[in-house]
Write an enzyme that holds these catalytic residues in place. Sequence first.
Site, PDB file in Angstrom:
ATOM      1  N   PHE A 159       0.858  -1.179   0.000  1.00  0.00           N
ATOM      2  CA  PHE A 159       0.000   0.000   0.000  1.00  0.00           C
ATOM      3  C   PHE A 159       0.893   1.228   0.000  1.00  0.00           C
ATOM      4  O   PHE A 159       1.724   1.393   0.889  1.00  0.00           O
ATOM      5  CB  PHE A 159      -0.935   0.029   1.213  1.00  0.00           C
ATOM      6  CG  PHE A 159      -1.858   1.219   1.183  1.00  0.00           C
ATOM      7  CD1 PHE A 159      -2.978   1.229   0.357  1.00  0.00           C
ATOM      8  CD2 PHE A 159      -1.589   2.356   1.938  1.00  0.00           C
ATOM      9  CE1 PHE A 159      -3.820   2.338   0.301  1.00  0.00           C
ATOM     10  CE2 PHE A 159      -2.430   3.460   1.892  1.00  0.00           C
ATOM     11  CZ  PHE A 159      -3.541   3.457   1.068  1.00  0.00           C
ATOM     12  N   ASP A 244       9.245   2.370   1.321  1.00  0.00           N
ATOM     13  CA  ASP A 244       8.080   3.075   1.846  1.00  0.00           C
ATOM     14  C   ASP A 244       8.023   2.798   3.344  1.00  0.00           C
ATOM     15  O   ASP A 244       7.609   1.719   3.773  1.00  0.00           O
ATOM     16  CB  ASP A 244       6.806   2.589   1.143  1.00  0.00           C
ATOM     17  CG  ASP A 244       5.555   3.288   1.684  1.00  0.00           C
ATOM     18  OD1 ASP A 244       5.656   3.988   2.704  1.00  0.00           O
ATOM     19  OD2 ASP A 244       4.477   3.099   1.079  1.00  0.00           O
ATOM     20  N   LYS A 273       2.997   9.727   8.158  1.00  0.00           N
ATOM     21  CA  LYS A 273       2.299   9.301   9.376  1.00  0.00           C
ATOM     22  C   LYS A 273       2.957   9.818  10.673  1.00  0.00           C
ATOM     23  O   LYS A 273       2.716  10.950  11.051  1.00  0.00           O
ATOM     24  CB  LYS A 273       2.134   7.785   9.384  1.00  0.00           C
ATOM     25  CG  LYS A 273       1.127   7.325   8.312  1.00  0.00           C
ATOM     26  CD  LYS A 273       0.520   5.957   8.574  1.00  0.00           C
ATOM     27  CE  LYS A 273      -0.689   5.731   7.694  1.00  0.00           C
ATOM     28  NZ  LYS A 273      -0.432   4.953   6.480  1.00  0.00           N
TER      29      LYS A 273
END
Length: 426
Positions: A159, A244, A273
């Site tokens: 993702f 990532d 995040k």
Amino acid sequence: MSKAAPASRPQRKNEGTKKGATSSQPTAPGPSAAVMPTYARQDLVFERGEGSWLVSTTGERYLDFASGVAVNALGHAHPRLVAALSAQAAKLWHTSNLYRVAGQEALAERLVESTFADRVFFCNSGAEACEGAIKAARRYQFVSGRPERWRIVTFKGAFHGRTLATLAAGGNEKYLEGFGPPVAGFDQIAYGDHAALEAVIGSETAAILIEPVQGEGGVRALPDPCLRGIRELCDRHGLLLVLDEVQCGMGRTGKLLAHEWAGVAPDIVAVAKGIGGGFPLGAVLATAEAAKGMTAGTHGSTFGGNPLATAVGSAVLDAILEPGFLDRVLVKSSQLRQGLEGLKDRHPGVVEEVRGRGLLTGLKLRASLAAADVVRAASQSEHLLLVGAGDNVVRVLPPLNVEDGEISDALARLSRVLASAAKSAG
Ligand SMILES: *Cc1c(COP(=O)(O)O)cnc(C)c1O
């Protein structure tokens, strides 16, 4: 178009006179139809938070082991973050990137000091960081005289975000449906399949993009030797290693960046995040070599790295880099891990496996029980907030500064949820 006259409280378009209205109860309005319903939200509204706890508008306390999906790295209303944001808010919010931004330079210097990186590009989200990482990798090959190398190898279960390019990189059919032809240039193989990886690399390959720990895909940690093998493949073929770390970075696994466990040096890393502790902030970290194509005018972001965001980012990084902080994350994660293993032993009929690294953990459930139902039941009956993930996994994501007592509290609540779920699953 005419608007209704203001009422004593904001009129909701789904109540009262409108066609299709289902409820007109004034005391407990349902979700507003004005918000595009792209999320299947729990019917919960929070008013404030403190540390690992959230308080709903009805005054109920929830133990937050969702952390806004690994965003609230230091919990809610951390005094240092509140102070950093308030102090900056009184001085200067935004200037754009037409000028130097002092807070951006300070945070970039700090990130460069404490990671593999020499250069940092600031943005506002994980998708934007991944998008920037993809662009930097393609651009690197372009300015290196290899413009034919623009394809990027990615992995099943990945993702990387919801922009068109990051959706194509993630390759999730469900998310791609109806949005036109996927952005070209991504070759997807099974996570951790080294033979397939060697086979897929071709003369047009620019980079390999991978999450050291898959988050949304089901909390799958890539074994360290695998990441080292991928690094070697990149070196052999002149590819960039792009990671990532939007979810697994910023201390979540017990290291500032998750790849440090494997002892490899990546070329480009996307973070977001946790780096803003709840304030929207993302960054592309790169070596000087990998960043060499990103010259003036090649990329940008109006809000990226603005004074407010970088003031908070610096406060978050200061806290994570304080001596002993990451050691405590490791102690807490082994406590959580042991507890989750205990839950698996106590509820073998519903829990299949404990997954993850550090405080990025998950329970893979057996097919008889849906992760989404456990997440909902935990919230409703035990006031414990968790997050679902792919592959029927329930993510357990406490803030990095969670108290030991809160971990045992959460485990007790989760055990009761699993016990009653096991009963109803038969
Ligand atoms: C959440 C996430 C993203 C996307 O971040 P957004 O801020 O939602 O755009 C990308 N990659 C990973 C690994 C993530 O967990």
